[in-house]
Design an enzyme around this catalytic site. Structure first.
Site, mmCIF file in Angstrom:
data_model
loop_
_atom_site.group_PDB
_atom_site.id
_atom_site.type_symbol
_atom_site.label_atom_id
_atom_site.label_comp_id
_atom_site.label_asym_id
_atom_site.label_seq_id
_atom_site.Cartn_x
_atom_site.Cartn_y
_atom_site.Cartn_z
ATOM 1 N N ASP A 68 0.875 -1.160 0.000
ATOM 2 C CA ASP A 68 0.000 0.000 0.000
ATOM 3 C C ASP A 68 0.925 1.225 0.000
ATOM 4 O OD1 ASP A 68 -2.240 1.731 0.697
ATOM 5 O OD2 ASP A 68 -1.339 1.777 2.695
ATOM 6 N N ASP A 89 -1.681 -0.535 5.878
ATOM 7 C CA ASP A 89 -1.931 0.064 7.186
ATOM 8 C C ASP A 89 -3.384 0.421 7.407
ATOM 9 O OD1 ASP A 89 -1.923 2.164 5.271
ATOM 10 O OD2 ASP A 89 -1.777 3.587 6.920
ATOM 11 N N ASP A 96 -7.221 -1.413 3.467
ATOM 12 C CA ASP A 96 -6.316 -2.514 3.130
ATOM 13 C C ASP A 96 -6.756 -3.831 3.752
ATOM 14 O OD1 ASP A 96 -4.556 -0.770 1.795
ATOM 15 O OD2 ASP A 96 -3.652 -0.195 3.715
HETATM 16 P P1 ADP Z 1 -3.662 4.234 0.166
HETATM 17 O O1 ADP Z 1 -4.334 3.109 -0.548
HETATM 18 O O2 ADP Z 1 -2.482 4.749 -0.583
HETATM 19 O O3 ADP Z 1 -3.319 3.930 1.588
HETATM 20 P P2 ADP Z 1 -6.194 5.375 0.776
HETATM 21 O O4 ADP Z 1 -6.953 4.348 0.022
HETATM 22 O O5 ADP Z 1 -6.191 5.313 2.228
HETATM 23 O O6 ADP Z 1 -4.691 5.442 0.201
HETATM 24 O O7 ADP Z 1 -6.759 6.765 0.321
HETATM 25 C C1 ADP Z 1 -7.018 6.983 -1.018
HETATM 26 C C2 ADP Z 1 -7.574 8.337 -1.213
HETATM 27 O O8 ADP Z 1 -8.866 8.430 -0.611
HETATM 28 C C3 ADP Z 1 -6.764 9.396 -0.572
HETATM 29 O O9 ADP Z 1 -5.692 9.778 -1.382
HETATM 30 C C4 ADP Z 1 -7.799 10.491 -0.395
HETATM 31 O O10 ADP Z 1 -7.947 11.194 -1.575
HETATM 32 C C5 ADP Z 1 -9.070 9.731 -0.103
HETATM 33 N N1 ADP Z 1 -9.329 9.641 1.337
HETATM 34 C C6 ADP Z 1 -9.321 8.558 2.100
HETATM 35 N N2 ADP Z 1 -9.602 8.849 3.390
HETATM 36 C C7 ADP Z 1 -9.765 10.179 3.434
HETATM 37 C C8 ADP Z 1 -10.038 11.111 4.482
HETATM 38 N N3 ADP Z 1 -10.188 10.742 5.753
HETATM 39 N N4 ADP Z 1 -10.122 12.411 4.146
HETATM 40 C C9 ADP Z 1 -9.946 12.806 2.876
HETATM 41 N N5 ADP Z 1 -9.684 11.994 1.873
HETATM 42 C C10 ADP Z 1 -9.595 10.696 2.111
HETATM 43 MG MG MG Z 2 -2.669 3.305 3.558
#
Ligand code: ADP
Ligand code: MG
Length: 630
Positions: free
Chosen positions: A322, A521, A525
């Site tokens: 991730d 994390d 995921d």
């Molecule tokens: P990754 O898979 O890289 O860990 P996430 O899936 O957690 O990333 O997040 C993907 C996208 O979703 C973020 O880049 C953001 O745009 C949006 N996002 C997720 N959670 C939030 C939040 N709490 N506030 C704002 N945007 C969010």
């Molecule tokens: Mg993440």
């Protein structure tokens, strides 16, 4: 050797007495002749101290669980040896048997103690900010939302988020990392870590029962249920084979009597076969290796939920990472802020901070820190709901509000193509939109940076021969490519804009070619962590759901340790193979010698117990393979 999930190994005292008794008899045989009474006393001591505890365990096992334990074979063999005039050999057998038992016991105790030591570090009381000032309360009475004051030098009583103060925190108890970590408002602090110099105020985010230490203890205890396939094999083998050995030895005895051997000679031969065929080495070799490896991993801040995960990690051919919070630091930063159509920047930030205050996402920490830095107080937002990989929504005094990425904008039917955001959208940073109903109010950009250890860890995995390493993120492609490029990922190895289900699909695709590990994390995921052959969660910094779904927790955020854990897993698998091969081979040779070549009993004893000791020591080598920063 008995299995390790219940405590019945002879303790160090019994072992020492057995060895002492044996030593007396050995001195008499190979050195100075001692008075007969002293020699018999020594042998008696060895038999009592070595045989009685083991015999007691074997009897309990037989009548309690209806299982024939290998301890019983050893006691019978020693008794048989004594009855045919080979009392010294019997004593050697008992002494070596209890030494290897004690070694095994120590190996398994270590992993557990490493975690129990953490319990002792937790302070009993906390300083709570109450209406009438600061009061000292029991940690158990602290609830989520309470504000606690941390004085310099004090240990953090429960997990929390800093609201005031700047300082350095020593997190070595949790992560194994020696360097102090700088912390300020918005940052998470973990139970049992030490506040080195600042006067800090924190808000409790997890009550005692769910705190970091409690979680780790749960992880390690859960672990005992998840045995590796090789562990199950050796246990199964031990249980079945023990019966066979006992029956076989009796058969040998009867056949030899039938062939006209004397009682004495037949008993001697049967005892030799019994010792030669006992599967001690086979049974102990696997747990000795696995427990040593689990313990040395735990000391390096890598917690395995049992041997199964360790054995599986050795076979992994592809790693999927991730991005946010895993390959990048939890310290994202707000780099731009834009208010649209009449809203002010402070209004946008206040509302955004109000929504994000309820989120565990790294974006939330960045926004909250930014609000604190600008002196903006968050708006109160309730009914908050997270949309994994999209954003977050809630309700304030006026009505529904939300924040998130382009998917979230589409979900809320807002005008995603708003011209006012063109500047923010052009870059390689995460864009977080803020909206009220279908109206877009503004946006911020958030920049995250790769962990210093990520490039190193990934390079080490590649060097170790891991065939495929990919990145899977819910973030925008532009951001993913920037981080990926910095870490040496090729464009084809970067998958962006994913929903949780997409990550699962990609893990399945990888799984078609071999074992897959997923490292993540976040809440988004969890499904992929559960689906992968080995789910690896970021420990202290990761979300609870991710930890639940995973088989391995990285308490340290150092990706170099992931590569070391992988190496450790492979070494463990190799040592288990060596041990099983050697143990079974030695047993076959000894049994053939005992049946057909008049192998003397002392040689059978030395071959059998020597082999057992060798495999235990070979397994214990893994204890000396600590996971450190590379
Ligand atoms: P990754 O898979 O890289 O860990 P996430 O899936 O957690 O990333 O997040 C993907 C996208 O979703 C973020 O880049 C953001 O745009 C949006 N996002 C997720 N959670 C939030 C939040 N709490 N506030 C704002 N945007 C969010
Ligand atoms: Mg993440």
């Amino acid at each position: 050797m008995s299995d390790h999930d219940h405590d019945h190994n002879p303790d160090v005292l019994w072992t020492a007495l057995t060895v002492a008794g044996l030593a007396v008899a050995l001195v008499d045989r190979f050195g100075v002749a001692l008075p007969q009474g002293v020699v018999w006393g020594g042998l008696g001591l060895a038999y009592l101290a070595g045989g009685v505890p083991a015999g007691w365990v074997a009897v309990k096992e037989l009548f309690g669980r209806g299982r024939l334990d290998i301890d019983l074979l050893m006691v019978i063999a020693a008794g048989a040896a004594a009855s045919v005039g080979a009392a010294l050999e019997g004593a050697v057998l008992l002494a070596l048997f209890s030494i290897s038992g004690t070694l095994e016991h120590r190996a398994m105790g270590r992993a557990r103690r490493a975690v129990e030591a953490l319990m002792a570090l937790r302070p009993d009381t906390a300083l709570r900010v109450g209406p009438g000032g600061i009061e000292e309360v029991a940690v158990g009475a602290v609830v989520v939302g309470d504000r606690l004051v941390l004085r310099p030098g004090a240990r953090v009583p429960v997990d929390g988020r800093l609201v005031e103060g700047l300082g350095e925190v020593d997190e070595s108890t949790i992560t194994g990392e020696a360097e102090p970590v700088k912390k300020g408002p918005g940052d998470l602090v973990h139970e049992a870590t030490v506040n080195l110099n600042g006067v800090l105020t924190m808000e409790v985010v997890r009550a005692l029962a769910d705190s970091t230490v409690a979680r780790m203890i749960r992880l390690v205890t859960e672990a005992q249920g998840m045995k590796a396939p090789s562990e199950r094999f050796s246990e199964w083998f031990g249980a079945r084979y023990t019966v066979l050995v006992l029956v076989g030895s009796v058969a040998v005895f009867l056949v030899l009597l039938g062939l006209g051997w004397t009682l004495q000679a037949a008993l001697y031969r049967a005892a030799t076969v019994l010792v030669a065929a006992s599967p001690c080495a086979v049974v102990i070799s696997v747990p000795a290796a696995i427990l040593s490896a689990l313990s040395s991993a735990a000391r390096g801040g890598v917690l395995f939920k049992g041997g199964a995960a360790l054995e599986m990690l050795a076979e992994v051919r592809a790693f999927a990472f991730d991005k946010t919070g895993t390959l990048t630091t939890g310290q994202a930063e707000v780099t731009g802020l834009k208010a649209l159509d009449g809203a002010t920047e402070d209004e946008v930030l206040a509302l955004l901070a109000g929504i994000e205050a309820q989120s565990e996402h790294h974006i939330a920490g960045a926004v909250l820190r930014h609000a604190v830095a600008r002196g903006v107080a968050p708006v109160v937002v309730g009914e908050v709901q997270a949309w994994p990989s999209e954003g977050i929504s809630g309700v304030d005094a006026v009505g529904p509000v939300w924040a998130g990425n382009a998917r979230m904008v589409a979900r809320m039917s807002a005008d995603g193509a708003h011209h006012g955001l063109a500047g923010l959208r052009g870059g390689t940073q995460t864009v977080v939109h803020l909206g009220r109903g279908t109206r877009l109010m503004g946006a911020v950009t958030v920049a995250d940076a790769p962990r210093a250890s990520a490039a190193r860890g990934i390079a080490a995995l590649r060097a170790a021969g891991v065939e495929e390493i990919v990145m899977m993120t819910g973030d925008r492609r532009e951001v993913a490519l920037r981080i990926g490029g910095a870490l040496g990922f090729k464009t084809a190895e970067v998958f962006a804009g994913l929903l949780p289900a997409d990550k699962v699909q990609l893990v399945d695709d990888l799984a078609a070619k071999g074992r897959v590990a997923f490292v993540g994390d976040g809440v988004n995921d969890a499904a992929a962590l559960a689906r992968a052959d080995v789910g690896i969660a970021m420990g202290a910094a990761g979300s609870e759901v991710a930890l639940q779904a995973a088989e391995v927790a990285l308490l340290s955020e150092d990706m170099g340790r992931l590569a070391l854990a992988h190496r450790l897993a492979r070494r463990t698998a190799r040592i288990i193979k060596q041990n099983l091969f050697f143990a079974i081979g030695a047993m076959v040779v000894l049994v053939i010698g005992g049946l057909f070549f008049e192998l003397p009993l002392p040689l059978a004893v030395i071959g059998h117990e020597g082999g057992t000791l060798l495999v235990v020591l070979n397994g214990l080598r893994l204890l000396r393979d600590p996971i450190r920063v590379i």
